[in-house]
Write a protein that holds these residues in place. Structure first.
Motif, PDB file in Angstrom:
ATOM      1  N   GLY A   1      -7.016  15.478  13.341  1.00  0.00           N
ATOM      2  CA  GLY A   1      -6.876  14.006  13.279  1.00  0.00           C
ATOM      3  C   GLY A   1      -6.724  13.415  11.942  1.00  0.00           C
ATOM      4  O   GLY A   1      -6.306  14.209  11.081  1.00  0.00           O
ATOM      5  N   GLY A   2      -6.994  12.148  11.788  1.00  0.00           N
ATOM      6  CA  GLY A   2      -6.856  11.717  10.328  1.00  0.00           C
ATOM      7  C   GLY A   2      -8.086  11.437   9.790  1.00  0.00           C
ATOM      8  O   GLY A   2      -7.874  10.702   8.533  1.00  0.00           O
ATOM      9  N   ARG A   3      -9.171  11.835  10.213  1.00  0.00           N
ATOM     10  CA  ARG A   3     -10.318  11.302   9.534  1.00  0.00           C
ATOM     11  C   ARG A   3     -10.413  12.181   8.488  1.00  0.00           C
ATOM     12  O   ARG A   3     -10.852  13.660   8.478  1.00  0.00           O
ATOM     13  N   SER A   4     -10.707  11.948   7.350  1.00  0.00           N
ATOM     14  CA  SER A   4     -10.839  12.786   6.016  1.00  0.00           C
ATOM     15  C   SER A   4     -12.270  13.180   5.781  1.00  0.00           C
ATOM     16  O   SER A   4     -12.946  11.874   5.480  1.00  0.00           O
ATOM     17  N   SER A   5     -12.947  14.234   5.644  1.00  0.00           N
ATOM     18  CA  SER A   5     -14.016  14.213   5.394  1.00  0.00           C
ATOM     19  C   SER A   5     -14.618  15.731   4.619  1.00  0.00           C
ATOM     20  O   SER A   5     -13.539  16.474   4.441  1.00  0.00           O
ATOM     21  N   TYR A   6     -15.617  15.546   4.002  1.00  0.00           N
ATOM     22  CA  TYR A   6     -16.329  16.550   2.993  1.00  0.00           C
ATOM     23  C   TYR A   6     -17.190  17.229   4.077  1.00  0.00           C
ATOM     24  O   TYR A   6     -17.893  16.584   5.044  1.00  0.00           O
ATOM     25  N   PHE A   7     -17.734  18.457   4.093  1.00  0.00           N
ATOM     26  CA  PHE A   7     -18.750  19.216   4.586  1.00  0.00           C
ATOM     27  C   PHE A   7     -19.308  20.074   3.911  1.00  0.00           C
ATOM     28  O   PHE A   7     -18.984  20.832   2.983  1.00  0.00           O
TER      29      PHE A   7
ATOM     30  N   ASP B   1     -14.571   0.916  11.865  1.00  0.00           N
ATOM     31  CA  ASP B   1     -14.760   0.164  13.103  1.00  0.00           C
ATOM     32  C   ASP B   1     -13.687   1.020  14.071  1.00  0.00           C
ATOM     33  O   ASP B   1     -14.237   1.089  15.394  1.00  0.00           O
ATOM     34  N   LEU B   2     -12.600   1.321  13.929  1.00  0.00           N
ATOM     35  CA  LEU B   2     -11.802   2.069  14.695  1.00  0.00           C
ATOM     36  C   LEU B   2     -12.452   3.549  15.154  1.00  0.00           C
ATOM     37  O   LEU B   2     -12.191   3.813  16.346  1.00  0.00           O
ATOM     38  N   LEU B   3     -13.082   4.103  14.395  1.00  0.00           N
ATOM     39  CA  LEU B   3     -13.676   5.458  14.726  1.00  0.00           C
ATOM     40  C   LEU B   3     -15.026   5.199  15.288  1.00  0.00           C
ATOM     41  O   LEU B   3     -15.467   6.226  16.086  1.00  0.00           O
ATOM     42  N   THR B   4     -15.775   3.979  15.085  1.00  0.00           N
ATOM     43  CA  THR B   4     -17.251   3.948  15.625  1.00  0.00           C
ATOM     44  C   THR B   4     -17.388   2.879  16.679  1.00  0.00           C
ATOM     45  O   THR B   4     -18.323   2.620  17.146  1.00  0.00           O
ATOM     46  N   THR B   5     -16.435   1.976  17.207  1.00  0.00           N
ATOM     47  CA  THR B   5     -16.405   1.199  18.114  1.00  0.00           C
ATOM     48  C   THR B   5     -15.270   1.315  19.285  1.00  0.00           C
ATOM     49  O   THR B   5     -14.578   2.160  18.952  1.00  0.00           O
ATOM     50  N   THR B   6     -15.735   0.629  20.326  1.00  0.00           N
ATOM     51  CA  THR B   6     -14.643   0.811  21.313  1.00  0.00           C
ATOM     52  C   THR B   6     -13.613  -0.541  21.455  1.00  0.00           C
ATOM     53  O   THR B   6     -12.790  -0.675  22.267  1.00  0.00           O
ATOM     54  N   ASP B   7     -13.996  -1.482  20.429  1.00  0.00           N
ATOM     55  CA  ASP B   7     -13.020  -2.489  20.275  1.00  0.00           C
ATOM     56  C   ASP B   7     -11.472  -2.033  19.946  1.00  0.00           C
ATOM     57  O   ASP B   7     -11.217  -1.189  19.548  1.00  0.00           O
TER      58      ASP B   7
ATOM     59  N   PRO C   1      -2.821   2.716  13.331  1.00  0.00           N
ATOM     60  CA  PRO C   1      -4.183   2.422  13.801  1.00  0.00           C
ATOM     61  C   PRO C   1      -4.337   3.077  15.317  1.00  0.00           C
ATOM     62  O   PRO C   1      -5.502   3.413  15.456  1.00  0.00           O
ATOM     63  N   SER C   2      -3.587   2.949  15.919  1.00  0.00           N
ATOM     64  CA  SER C   2      -3.752   3.564  17.652  1.00  0.00           C
ATOM     65  C   SER C   2      -3.821   4.858  17.739  1.00  0.00           C
ATOM     66  O   SER C   2      -4.681   5.546  18.383  1.00  0.00           O
ATOM     67  N   ASP C   3      -3.426   5.704  16.701  1.00  0.00           N
ATOM     68  CA  ASP C   3      -3.836   7.066  16.507  1.00  0.00           C
ATOM     69  C   ASP C   3      -5.249   7.443  16.087  1.00  0.00           C
ATOM     70  O   ASP C   3      -6.014   8.250  16.538  1.00  0.00           O
ATOM     71  N   THR C   4      -5.612   6.555  14.941  1.00  0.00           N
ATOM     72  CA  THR C   4      -6.975   6.620  14.773  1.00  0.00           C
ATOM     73  C   THR C   4      -7.952   6.323  15.845  1.00  0.00           C
ATOM     74  O   THR C   4      -9.063   6.737  16.192  1.00  0.00           O
ATOM     75  N   ALA C   5      -7.651   5.193  16.763  1.00  0.00           N
ATOM     76  CA  ALA C   5      -8.599   5.114  17.686  1.00  0.00           C
ATOM     77  C   ALA C   5      -8.613   5.958  18.764  1.00  0.00           C
ATOM     78  O   ALA C   5      -9.555   6.071  19.540  1.00  0.00           O
ATOM     79  N   ALA C   6      -7.500   6.745  18.781  1.00  0.00           N
ATOM     80  CA  ALA C   6      -7.238   7.874  20.019  1.00  0.00           C
ATOM     81  C   ALA C   6      -8.518   8.969  19.628  1.00  0.00           C
ATOM     82  O   ALA C   6      -8.630   9.801  20.185  1.00  0.00           O
ATOM     83  N   HIS C   7      -8.736   9.096  18.296  1.00  0.00           N
ATOM     84  CA  HIS C   7      -9.871  10.035  17.729  1.00  0.00           C
ATOM     85  C   HIS C   7     -11.195   9.959  18.398  1.00  0.00           C
ATOM     86  O   HIS C   7     -12.096  10.534  18.381  1.00  0.00           O
ATOM     87  N   ARG C   8     -11.608   8.707  18.980  1.00  0.00           N
ATOM     88  CA  ARG C   8     -12.760   8.241  19.259  1.00  0.00           C
ATOM     89  C   ARG C   8     -13.293   9.170  20.277  1.00  0.00           C
ATOM     90  O   ARG C   8     -12.638   9.467  21.131  1.00  0.00           O
TER      91      ARG C   8
END
Length: 324
Positions: free
Chosen positions: A71-77, A282-288, A317-324
């Motif tokens: 997806g598009g979420r950029s993270s370190y591990f 908010d797109l990644l952590t809410t259902t709004d 933005p709609s692509d990000t919301a789809a990662h939820r």
């Protein structure tokens, strides 16, 4: 390190598919996990906690896996051995995850993890939003990184600097395990996570270490601090350059020069990027829905917003919301 997150069991199953599905739920689709050598039966356990800027999981499984960004979420591990040993590789680099060595994985990288057998292997995986690393780097240097901060892979937990990172992560886990409602507050969790990120930036070599070599740079001038505080407090409202300048007590041209010198962008570009970051969270952590979230953060033109969002995150933005 004692077994952490004892009250946060997500799955405990002989079926490795249950583990893979649980990993996706915990990390919110930021990674894709697949078995390396087929599905291996055994005891598969995952405990974990997810919050806005991070997620942390405790893994106990004999499964060999490949973990890649999704997806598009950029993270370190940051992966830390708890017991046993895990052969880890990333980008042609190799190390053994155990109580003396951790692995730091950068955004976009793929890692392979192979637990040693027959001795049971258990490890912790801490996900950190890349935006938080950028924010803490900016706080240390007075300007954002010009490119992605890329850490060296192997983190020595025995030497003093690495041990400091480990102690801070242990503190976060102890707070989560305490059951005290105070430590469940997002404000305290974020504060602890910021300490971890700052320690990681100072302890582990990375692509921008040279900018930190001489220690923290002088703090922002008072006018810039006032401007940043005003933007933070009024982000959902319409903000004009003149409003920021008034709050900062200086002329718009002077303020713009301070922003470009210290932060590398104009005041209104800073406002735009900060809004986009908050919308993404908010797109990644809410259902709004997308429109509701955008308006919440002061966006009035959805068409222009979608273009700005795509430019910043390389997805709509709609692509990000789809990662939820």
């Amino acid at each position: 390190m004692p077994a952490p997150l004892r009250n946060f069991l997500i799955t405990k199953s002989p079926n490795p598919v249950d583990l893979l599905n649980a990993v996706t739920r915990l990390f919110g689709g930021s990674i894709a996990t697949s078995p390396l050598d087929g599905l291996r039966s055994g005891d598969h356990e995952l405990r974990g906690v997810a919050a806005r800027d991070f997620a942390v999981g405790y893994f106990a499984s004999p499964l060999d896996v490949r973990v890649s960004s999704a997806g598009g979420r950029s993270s370190y591990f940051v992966n830390i051995g708890v017991s046993g040993a895990i052969a880890a590789s990333c980008g042609g680099l190799h190390t053994t995850l155990d109580t003396a060595t951790a692995g730091v994985v950068n955004p976009g990288d793929t890692q392979e993890l192979r637990p040693a057998r027959p001795t049971p292997s258990r490890f912790l995986g801490l996900r950190i939003d890349a935006a938080l690393v950028d924010q803490e780097f900016t706080a240390l240097t007075g300007r954002p990184p010009v490119s992605t901060v890329r850490f060296d892979f192997a983190l020595d937990l025995v030497k003093p600097k690495g041990r400091a990172v480990l102690l801070l992560i242990r503190s976060l886990l102890e707070q989560l395990d305490s059951g005290d409602p105070l430590f469940q507050r997002a404000e305290l969790q974020r504060s602890q996570l910021r300490c971890i990120v700052t320690a990681l930036l100072l302890a582990q070599p990375h692509s921008h270490t040279g900018e930190l070599r001489d220690g923290p740079q002088p703090g922002h001038p008072r006018s810039l601090r006032a401007a940043l505080a005003f933007i933070e407090a009024n982000l959902p409202e319409h903000i004009a350059l003149s409003d920021i300048a008034t709050a900062a007590g200086c002329a718009p041209r002077t303020l713009s020069s301070a922003f470009r010198d210290r932060l590398g962008l104009s005041p209104l570009s800073y406002v735009r990027d900060l809004r986009l970051d908050r919308i993404r969270q908010d797109l990644l952590t809410t259902t709004d829905n997308v429109g509701t979230i955008a308006y919440r953060w002061g966006i009035s033109h959805l068409g222009r917003f979608a273009g700005d969002y795509h430019s910043r995150f390389n997805e709509l933005p709609s692509d990000t919301a789809a990662h939820r």
